[in-house]
Write an enzyme that holds these catalytic residues in place. Structure first.
Site, mmCIF file in Angstrom:
data_model
loop_
_atom_site.group_PDB
_atom_site.id
_atom_site.type_symbol
_atom_site.label_atom_id
_atom_site.label_comp_id
_atom_site.label_asym_id
_atom_site.label_seq_id
_atom_site.Cartn_x
_atom_site.Cartn_y
_atom_site.Cartn_z
ATOM 1 N N HIS A 63 28.734 19.301 11.820
ATOM 2 C CA HIS A 63 29.347 19.015 10.548
ATOM 3 C C HIS A 63 28.469 19.627 9.436
ATOM 4 O O HIS A 63 27.442 19.332 9.468
ATOM 5 C CB HIS A 63 29.858 17.734 10.078
ATOM 6 N N ASP A 166 21.206 15.405 8.614
ATOM 7 C CA ASP A 166 22.367 14.946 9.304
ATOM 8 C C ASP A 166 23.447 15.582 8.330
ATOM 9 O O ASP A 166 23.770 15.342 7.282
ATOM 10 C CB ASP A 166 22.490 13.511 8.910
ATOM 11 N N GLU A 196 32.927 15.042 8.071
ATOM 12 C CA GLU A 196 32.421 14.042 9.220
ATOM 13 C C GLU A 196 32.075 12.716 8.408
ATOM 14 O O GLU A 196 32.568 11.616 8.979
ATOM 15 C CB GLU A 196 31.402 14.600 9.740
ATOM 16 N N GLU A 197 31.538 12.715 7.421
ATOM 17 C CA GLU A 197 30.947 11.409 6.807
ATOM 18 C C GLU A 197 32.046 10.531 6.305
ATOM 19 O O GLU A 197 31.783 9.391 5.919
ATOM 20 C CB GLU A 197 29.829 11.978 5.938
ATOM 21 N N ASP A 219 25.052 16.681 16.625
ATOM 22 C CA ASP A 219 24.666 15.838 15.447
ATOM 23 C C ASP A 219 23.449 15.255 15.490
ATOM 24 O O ASP A 219 22.778 14.927 16.588
ATOM 25 C CB ASP A 219 26.031 14.646 15.027
ATOM 26 N N HIS A 305 20.334 9.452 6.886
ATOM 27 C CA HIS A 305 21.235 8.913 5.445
ATOM 28 C C HIS A 305 20.063 8.510 4.409
ATOM 29 O O HIS A 305 20.530 8.170 3.332
ATOM 30 C CB HIS A 305 22.279 7.828 5.505
#
Lengths: 332, 351
Positions: A63, A166, A196-197, A219, A305
């Protein structure tokens, strides 16, 4: 790999606003694939055709989007209130520098009369872009604009850290895999997905369009190797991880076993991953239409994150090797 | 029927690892229907076509779904002494885990137990505390080097608890949720053989229900039915459980009402039960249910769906307790309902 990663992690691309990432990846892969298209959601789809008439369709996904902060209100003194785009922890964004699409930067802070930091929530926080009034702020930022971390990539030995590993690390692995795969008995459809998130949304629509026989996503995953971390048998630098399960998918045993077999044949270090929380694009791909047997190659990553997501160069390079081995041979 | 249930519940089939269970179910179904198919995720489809032809030529396609997967555990890590750390697949109640007997599906099948600290060695007040799954481990009785050769991260762990016969028609064991309903699918096929019917019936034993009705998502998409019928379990009454959420163990299968279920079809099902004097109860689900019906209803352009539930005590434990009579009467009700789909059945799907 390093230059590619520096480039990709430095690009602005919160969920729904992936256009700059898409543009950059397109440039990186042009000439290495037979066909490049973009769909209405903004997914970037690159196809490597096969001369094999019985070629299986393999969909690979990484992603492009990253988590972000979206402006919901601008107060009279020019402070920006915001909500989350994807999984944003108040502690991860506190006192971070963030940047908007137009290059405007700001600092994230909070209402300091808060008596207990455990109660810190995003609605007690704001972005300060240095504006003195609502009018002045409005010249730079509108309600609905999203900001992302401003944290250029840094390196310490084999470890790279910065924001948006990410999943730009996954995008970089797919780009390098596209360059590395020579001849495949399979039709390879590389999808750089959007959103995606916020719920695997780009993967859902692109898998429906492509209708693949097999799905593989790339990922990041968490590690259990930092002081007093939540226990998990994945370490940074011990090799790419073959996912067994996460909250979104139980990887198809045949796809998982094939990945293990290819890694062992080629002597590529790998780890097995059982992730108790979180999901990835394969969660959407495997439930597309009548079902798509799917697996995941994960890149171990610390501090996911946060503004300083850390990956290991060896894991990235081994992920490319492993994917290349998987794709250059018959699949299941 | 009881023998099939006994055989079926002993087969390991944690969500995502249903291949063996699918094999047995496909074998049983093949004796009872026209065609059996197993898909790449191990959903098993048993297809029966009724002999009655309708003037309009449009047979109703009815899909029945009951899930074959069971809650289970999975190896998360192996410590230096050879004890296994684990996580759960599906909703496992950590209070029932201590001293439980399990099978670890490594390179060989290993017998194991969830280790526990004896009362003599516990600190004062420790017995009052709930021990969390993350602090538990499994002992397979082997030295660490052997364990590391035989077991890997990601290996499945299933419970050991064969079918036990209680008084009357009550039985207990593991994974009766929802294999009792899979057995009921086979009984529906037997009942259908005694009836004249027009429908094309797809009896689907689904996978991965316990992790989010995933098998139902893909199998309903594939079958594309006119009518969906999910069969699952609900809570049987016990003295300590809330009355409003539990159902009698001897008053028939529960017919579920709520937005997840088609009101017209639910009413027709109730009418069928009344007409043939089949005992039933009404259960209520205020939102999307935690069953395959959840996904069946919103497949493709939408599927009118109904839900039947077998009352079950001690759900998600190794002593799930069920009244076998409910399988029989439920199967009869469903077969009669399917046979009542005649000319003009499309009218039933209207609101």
């Amino acid at each position: 790999m390093k230059e590619l990663l520096v480039r990709l992690t430095g690009i602005y691309g919160p969920s729904g606003r992936e256009e700059a990432v898409r543009q950059a990846i397109r440039q990186e892969i042009e000439g290495f694939v037979d066909e490049i298209t973009e769909d209405v959601m903004g997914n970037l789809i690159a196809v490597k055709k096969s001369s094999n008439p019985d070629a299986k369709k393999v969909m690979l996904a990484a992603h492009m989007d990253q988590i972000g902060l979206i402006v919901t209100n601008i107060d009279e003194n020019g402070f920006l209130r915001f909500s989350n785009v994807g999984g944003v922890s108040p502690f991860n964004v506190l006192h971070r520098r963030v940047v908007f699409q137009n290059g405007v930067t700001g600092a994230v802070s909070y209402e300091t009369e808060l008596d207990d930091m455990k109660k810190l929530k995003l609605d007690k926080m704001y972005i300060d872009i240095g504006a003195r009034s609502r009018e002045e702020a409005g010249k730079h930022v509108q309600i609905g604009d999203a900001a992302v971390y401003h944290a250029p990539m840094a390196q310490s030995g084999d470890r790279y850290f910065g924001c948006a590993m990410d999943d730009r690390a996954g995008c970089a692995v797919l780009v390098e895999t596209i360059r590395s795969v020579k001849e495949s008995p399979n039709e390879l459809i590389f999808v750089f997905t959007v959103q995606e998130e916020v719920g695997l949304r780009g993967a859902k629509t692109s898998a429906y369009t492509i209708n693949p026989d097999i799905g593989i996503s790339v990922d990041v995953t968490l590690t259990g190797d930092t002081p007093k971390s939540r226990p998990m048998a994945v370490n940074l630098g011990d090799g790419p991880a073959v996912k067994v399960k996460d909250a979104s998918v139980i990887c198809h045993p045949k796809v998982k076993d094939l990945m293990i077999q290819r890694a062992e044949e080629a002597g590529i270090p790998y780890q097995l991953e059982v992730l108790e929380y979180g999901g990835t694009d394969s969660g959407a791909i495997h439930l597309s239409r009548e079902g798509v047997p799917s697996g995941v190659i994960s890149i171990p990553c610390r501090y996911v994150h946060s503004a300083h997501e850390m990956v290991d160069r060896n894991d990235l390079e081994n992920a490319v090797k492993l994917l290349t081995c998987i794709l250059e041979k018959e699949i299941v | 029927m009881k023998d099939f249930l006994a055989e079926l519940i002993e087969i390991p089939g944690g969500s995502g690892y249903e291949e063996q269970a699918a094999e047995l179910i496909a074998k049983e179904f093949s004796r009872l229907c026209d065609q059996v198919h197993t898909d790449s995720f191990y959903n098993v489809y048993g297809i029966k076509r009724g002999s009655v032809s309708l003037e309009s030529g449009e047979r109703p396609k009815v899909m029945l779904a009951a899930h074959m997967d069971e809650i289970a555990l999975m190896v998360k890590d192996i410590d230096e002494k050879g004890f296994l750390r684990f996580t759960s697949i599906g909703g496992v109640d950590q209070r029932i885990l201590l001293a439980q007997e399990v099978t670890v599906h490594g390179r060989e099948k290993l017998y194991g137990i969830v280790s526990t600290v004896p009362p003599h060695l516990q600190d004062a007040g420790e017995a009052q505390k709930v021990i969390k799954m993350k602090d538990m481990c499994i002992d397979v009785g082997l030295p660490p080097d052997r364990v590391k050769k035989l077991v890997r991260v990601g290996d499945l762990i299933t419970f050991r608890s064969p079918l036990a016969t209680m008084q009357g028609s009550m039985v207990n064991g593991k994974s009766i949720d929802d294999r009792a309903s899979v057995v009921m699918l086979a009984e529906v096929m037997r009942e259908l053989d005694r009836l004249q019917y027009a429908a094309e019936v797809y009896c689907v034993a689904t996978v991965q229900e316990e992790v989010g009705t995933r098998g139902a998502v893909i199998s309903t998409y594939k079958v594309q039915p006119d009518i969906g019928i999910a069969i699952d379990v609900t809570h049987g009454e016990t003295p300590d459980a809330p009355k409003e959420d539990t159902y009698a163990m001897d008053k028939g299968i529960a017919i579920c009402k709520g937005p997840n279920m088609h009101p017209g079809l639910t009413e027709k099902l109730i009418e069928t039960a009344r007409e043939y004097g089949i005992e039933y109860q009404i259960s209520v689900a205020p939102g999307p249910t935690g069953t395959d019906a959840r996904s069946m209803q919103i497949s493709r352009s939408g599927v009118p769906t109904i839900l039947l539930e077998l009352p079950l005590r001690y759900m998600h434990t190794t002593v799930e307790t069920l009244n076998l009579d409910h399988i029989k009467s439920g199967a009869r009700l469903l077969a009669l309902f399917i046979a009542s789909l005649k000319e003009g059945w499309q009218e039933w799907l209207k609101y």
